[in-house]
Design an enzyme around this catalytic site. Sequence first.
Site, PDB file in Angstrom:
ATOM      1  NE  ARG A  46      -2.895   0.385   3.362  1.00  0.00           N
ATOM      2  CZ  ARG A  46      -2.240   0.601   4.499  1.00  0.00           C
ATOM      3  NH1 ARG A  46      -1.555   1.732   4.669  1.00  0.00           N
ATOM      4  NH2 ARG A  46      -2.284  -0.280   5.472  1.00  0.00           N
ATOM      5  CE1 TYR A  98     -16.826  11.487 -16.093  1.00  0.00           C
ATOM      6  CE2 TYR A  98     -15.794  11.430 -13.938  1.00  0.00           C
ATOM      7  CZ  TYR A  98     -16.510  10.805 -14.938  1.00  0.00           C
ATOM      8  OH  TYR A  98     -16.924   9.513 -14.783  1.00  0.00           O
ATOM      9  CG  ASP A 170      -9.028  15.979 -15.103  1.00  0.00           C
ATOM     10  OD1 ASP A 170      -8.319  15.427 -15.979  1.00  0.00           O
ATOM     11  OD2 ASP A 170     -10.058  15.469 -14.637  1.00  0.00           O
ATOM     12  CE  LYS A 195     -12.155   7.883 -19.111  1.00  0.00           C
ATOM     13  NZ  LYS A 195     -12.233   8.492 -17.849  1.00  0.00           N
TER      14      LYS A 195
HETATM   15  C1  LIG Z   1     -11.756  14.438 -17.396  1.00  0.00           C
HETATM   16  C2  LIG Z   1     -11.986  13.282 -16.473  1.00  0.00           C
HETATM   17  N1  LIG Z   1     -11.481  13.325 -15.226  1.00  0.00           N
HETATM   18  C3  LIG Z   1     -11.688  12.305 -14.357  1.00  0.00           C
HETATM   19  C4  LIG Z   1     -12.403  11.193 -14.698  1.00  0.00           C
HETATM   20  C5  LIG Z   1     -12.611  10.066 -13.710  1.00  0.00           C
HETATM   21  O1  LIG Z   1     -11.719   9.024 -13.970  1.00  0.00           O
HETATM   22  P1  LIG Z   1     -12.039   7.452 -13.733  1.00  0.00           P
HETATM   23  O2  LIG Z   1     -13.197   7.089 -14.563  1.00  0.00           O
HETATM   24  O3  LIG Z   1     -10.745   6.796 -14.133  1.00  0.00           O
HETATM   25  O4  LIG Z   1     -12.318   7.288 -12.279  1.00  0.00           O
HETATM   26  C6  LIG Z   1     -12.938  11.100 -15.995  1.00  0.00           C
HETATM   27  C7  LIG Z   1     -13.722   9.909 -16.399  1.00  0.00           C
HETATM   28  O5  LIG Z   1     -14.360   9.870 -17.413  1.00  0.00           O
HETATM   29  C8  LIG Z   1     -12.721  12.174 -16.894  1.00  0.00           C
HETATM   30  O6  LIG Z   1     -13.230  12.148 -18.146  1.00  0.00           O
END
Ligand SMILES: Cc1ncc(COP(=O)(O)O)c(C=O)c1O
Length: 382
Positions: A46, A98, A170, A195
């Site tokens: 961990r 998101y 992000d 992604k």
């Molecule tokens: C821009 C963005 N940030 C964060 C996330 C969240 O990531 P995860 O689905 O890997 O938990 C997503 C998911 O689609 C996203 O498109």
Amino acid sequence: MKPKTMMIHSGITGDEKTGAVSVPIYQVSTYQQPKAGEHTGYEYSRTANPTRTALETVIRDLEGGASGYAFGSGMAAITAVMMLFNSGDHIVMTDDVYGGTYRVITKVLNRIGINATFVDTSDPEAVKKAILPETKAVYIETPTNPLLKMTDLKAVGRITKEANILMIVDNTFLTPYFQKPIEHGADIVLHSATKYLGGHSDVVGGLVVTATEALGEELHFVQNSTGGILGPQDSWLLMRGMKTLGLRMEAHHQNAQKIAEFLKQHPAITRVFYPGLSSHPGHELAKTQATGFGGMISFDIGKEENVDTFLSQLNLFTIAESLGAVESLISVPARMTHASIPKDRREALGITDGLIRISVGIEDIDDLLHDIKQGLDALTNG
Ligand SMILES: Cc1ncc(COP(=O)(O)O)c(C=O)c1O
């Protein structure tokens, strides 16, 4: 080292013991201590695991930061970053963030007293105005999901430095191959590595890079305390995906540019959102802070009834959540990724029921264009 070389050679590569050129998957939870209380850098997985360390080193180097951390999902990464804050702290956030990020802040973190104000961060003045005495960070997505709005990272960086608060970005949509937020003043960069970084729709993960070691130590304390780590198998898969990130991003970008230009002139389409189009309001800004426009396009096909007709014609675009993989995906934000955002708020943001989002894959462009064209023909001929 240039980014494409870094993707292959950065961090910890291979295995000293055997000469294996790929980092081994250390499928292990605990490590022998030479003497009770002494360890060789690894004591419990961990806290740290060598396969995860290799991945964390690669993303750290790609983003040009001080420390990297890998989590079990993008949301686990975002939540861990939010755990740097205390009850009573406030965050200014991009308004069309998101849906999952919106949900965690408004439905989970609010319960422990961490709240946010959502503003159009593409307007730096709106960011400045939203900063309260208790604001501890500005959290940005650029370009945004699904409307591809751009925020001026340098301008917001100046505002956060002046207010002595953190700037969190992000960077899922452009990845460090096209955009390096730390160079523009970000303190923390995070990813849904599910992604583009993974790139093959086969792993869920989240990555965070901090600009300073001090912030990194704080985040590692949260990571180790709350435990949302990425396992060694998935760390290895992510690293494998990241070796071709540069090649893939170039292909996504080239295909997306051609599709956006095609959509722009099509009579069935009312609006196209892609930063690579000169008509996009963030186009000039995108050119100054990113080296590519990415592979995400959104467009409006008008009435909601058009949505199912169009989707039912497609053969190469798979209807699915997520984005950033080699295969092209298509989604309807109002029904899928952004369904957790109330309808009136969605509409205020411009996420209409006829809005379609595509994640352009790296298939042959002629096949992709043909697929979209015959789907749109069903609307104009119907
Ligand atoms: C821009 C963005 N940030 C964060 C996330 C969240 O990531 P995860 O689905 O890997 O938990 C997503 C998911 O689609 C996203 O498109």
